[in-house]
Scaffold this active site. Sequence first.
Site, PDB file in Angstrom:
ATOM      1  N   LYS A  53       0.816  -1.213   0.000  1.00  0.00           N
ATOM      2  CA  LYS A  53       0.000   0.000   0.000  1.00  0.00           C
ATOM      3  C   LYS A  53       0.848   1.260   0.000  1.00  0.00           C
ATOM      4  CE  LYS A  53      -4.577  -1.023   1.780  1.00  0.00           C
ATOM      5  NZ  LYS A  53      -5.575  -0.699   2.800  1.00  0.00           N
ATOM      6  N   LYS A  87     -10.272  -2.003  -2.972  1.00  0.00           N
ATOM      7  CA  LYS A  87     -11.036  -0.758  -3.038  1.00  0.00           C
ATOM      8  C   LYS A  87     -10.141   0.417  -3.343  1.00  0.00           C
ATOM      9  CE  LYS A  87     -13.744  -1.660   0.820  1.00  0.00           C
ATOM     10  NZ  LYS A  87     -12.771  -1.361   1.864  1.00  0.00           N
ATOM     11  N   LYS A 125      -4.643  -8.647  -5.856  1.00  0.00           N
ATOM     12  CA  LYS A 125      -6.015  -8.785  -5.357  1.00  0.00           C
ATOM     13  C   LYS A 125      -6.860  -7.593  -5.766  1.00  0.00           C
ATOM     14  CE  LYS A 125      -6.561  -6.529  -0.903  1.00  0.00           C
ATOM     15  NZ  LYS A 125      -7.950  -6.052  -0.982  1.00  0.00           N
TER      16      LYS A 125
HETATM   17  P1  ATP Z   1      -8.622  -1.241   0.805  1.00  0.00           P
HETATM   18  O1  ATP Z   1      -7.990  -1.252  -0.550  1.00  0.00           O
HETATM   19  O2  ATP Z   1      -9.137   0.106   1.234  1.00  0.00           O
HETATM   20  O3  ATP Z   1      -7.765  -1.922   1.863  1.00  0.00           O
HETATM   21  P2  ATP Z   1     -10.046  -3.671   0.476  1.00  0.00           P
HETATM   22  O4  ATP Z   1     -10.675  -3.928  -0.822  1.00  0.00           O
HETATM   23  O5  ATP Z   1      -8.763  -4.365   0.788  1.00  0.00           O
HETATM   24  O6  ATP Z   1      -9.930  -2.110   0.645  1.00  0.00           O
HETATM   25  P3  ATP Z   1     -10.941  -3.976   3.201  1.00  0.00           P
HETATM   26  O7  ATP Z   1     -11.995  -3.073   3.741  1.00  0.00           O
HETATM   27  O8  ATP Z   1      -9.519  -3.695   3.555  1.00  0.00           O
HETATM   28  O9  ATP Z   1     -11.119  -4.009   1.604  1.00  0.00           O
HETATM   29  O10 ATP Z   1     -11.251  -5.474   3.600  1.00  0.00           O
HETATM   30  C1  ATP Z   1     -12.551  -5.949   3.934  1.00  0.00           C
HETATM   31  C2  ATP Z   1     -12.566  -7.459   3.855  1.00  0.00           C
HETATM   32  O11 ATP Z   1     -12.546  -7.868   2.477  1.00  0.00           O
HETATM   33  C3  ATP Z   1     -11.343  -8.130   4.492  1.00  0.00           C
HETATM   34  O12 ATP Z   1     -11.777  -9.281   5.190  1.00  0.00           O
HETATM   35  C4  ATP Z   1     -10.475  -8.517   3.331  1.00  0.00           C
HETATM   36  O13 ATP Z   1      -9.650  -9.627   3.600  1.00  0.00           O
HETATM   37  C5  ATP Z   1     -11.531  -8.842   2.294  1.00  0.00           C
HETATM   38  N1  ATP Z   1     -11.014  -8.686   0.933  1.00  0.00           N
HETATM   39  C6  ATP Z   1     -10.552  -7.527   0.400  1.00  0.00           C
HETATM   40  N2  ATP Z   1     -10.178  -7.721  -0.870  1.00  0.00           N
HETATM   41  C7  ATP Z   1     -10.401  -9.020  -1.154  1.00  0.00           C
HETATM   42  C8  ATP Z   1     -10.223  -9.832  -2.311  1.00  0.00           C
HETATM   43  N3  ATP Z   1      -9.721  -9.314  -3.428  1.00  0.00           N
HETATM   44  N4  ATP Z   1     -10.572 -11.132  -2.252  1.00  0.00           N
HETATM   45  C9  ATP Z   1     -11.077 -11.671  -1.116  1.00  0.00           C
HETATM   46  N5  ATP Z   1     -11.275 -10.960   0.016  1.00  0.00           N
HETATM   47  C10 ATP Z   1     -10.950  -9.658   0.009  1.00  0.00           C
HETATM   48 MG    MG Z   2      -7.722  -3.894   2.582  1.00  0.00          MG
END
Ligand code: ATP
Ligand code: MG
Length: 328
Positions: A112, A196, A193
């Site tokens: 990040k 967001k 992955k």
């Molecule tokens: P950010 O980029 O802001 O970190 P994010 O997409 O990683 O956002 P989070 O809010 O950090 O989302 O995570 C929320 C949940 O979604 C966590 O349990 C995380 O492990 C899961 N998660 C996030 N991205 C993935 C993915 N690509 N596949 C499976 N699970 C995911």
């Molecule tokens: Mg995340």
Amino acid sequence: KPRVLSGIQPTADSFHLGNYLGAVRQWVALQDTHDAFYFLADLHAITVEHDPKLLRKRTRTSAAQLLALGLDPARTTLFVQSQVPEHAELGWVMQCLTGFGEAGRMTQFKDKSAKQEVVSVGLFTYPILQAADILLYRPQYVPVGEDQRQHLELTRDLAQRFNSRFGKTFTPPEAYILKDTAKIYDLQEPGAKMSKSASSPNGIIELLDDPKVSAKKIRSAVTDTGREVVFDQENKPGVSNLLGIFSALTDRTIDDLQTAYDGKGYGDLKKDLGEVVAEFVTPVRDRVKSYLDDPAELDKILRAGAERAREVASATLSRVYDKTGFLA
Ligand code: ATP
Ligand code: MG
């Protein structure tokens, strides 16, 4: 009932399919059999640059999505992290237990921070606050995606360290990660992955997007050389990702899908997946809209959740403060 706890950051206007399949779907399933606590991690959302107005809006939209996806505030404690001040308080104690080098080994920070212009200390210490988020509720299981496994290990280490220094207080919680949906990949970058905050708009399938937009993103997803629809994570990560999403949303097995698309091409798979996604998101989008029509009611649900959460959190924090040696 065994307890589960998990959180999601309000860092975007919409959740993506990775959030749903990797985490939220399990949250919904577990609320019947477990004592469930789920929260919107707004303290974590400010570890990267943010706009206050947007954060407030996204916190409500995120809550609306969780409700629309099936969380039931009657059975589940749903709350906003910043409304439970014990998170920040236990977070400090946990920071003082964490080694600098130990924190520096978190791979998500490396990923990040490489994508940020300004890197905050908060982004560096976020996994430690997350350990506090979890330990406050003393859960048995933490349903998350694969990207959180290392942070969960840190949480377990900190729980054990606190116990060995100050006396048995925590039971190290276990990660609850479902293999098939643990990691949904970016459509444009099938090695990374879906995220967001880090994915490009075309790399993510957003739940609140117009399904036509999602269908288009799926059609332009990076696929692999060759033309056979087969699941092969190593050599065909793009197609494998699409198959994984398809299977998860329809409960059809990968084998079944491979047979169904035998002799057809990537184009057919993509077109059909676009329809599967549309079918899933359409009712969810409608329900989100209706929750957002009444923000006062939404705020009330979250306030009530925070009150219930505080009962558990403040009891844990008192024990921790006492064992740490703070005056009562
Ligand atoms: P950010 O980029 O802001 O970190 P994010 O997409 O990683 O956002 P989070 O809010 O950090 O989302 O995570 C929320 C949940 O979604 C966590 O349990 C995380 O492990 C899961 N998660 C996030 N991205 C993935 C993915 N690509 N596949 C499976 N699970 C995911
Ligand atoms: Mg995340």
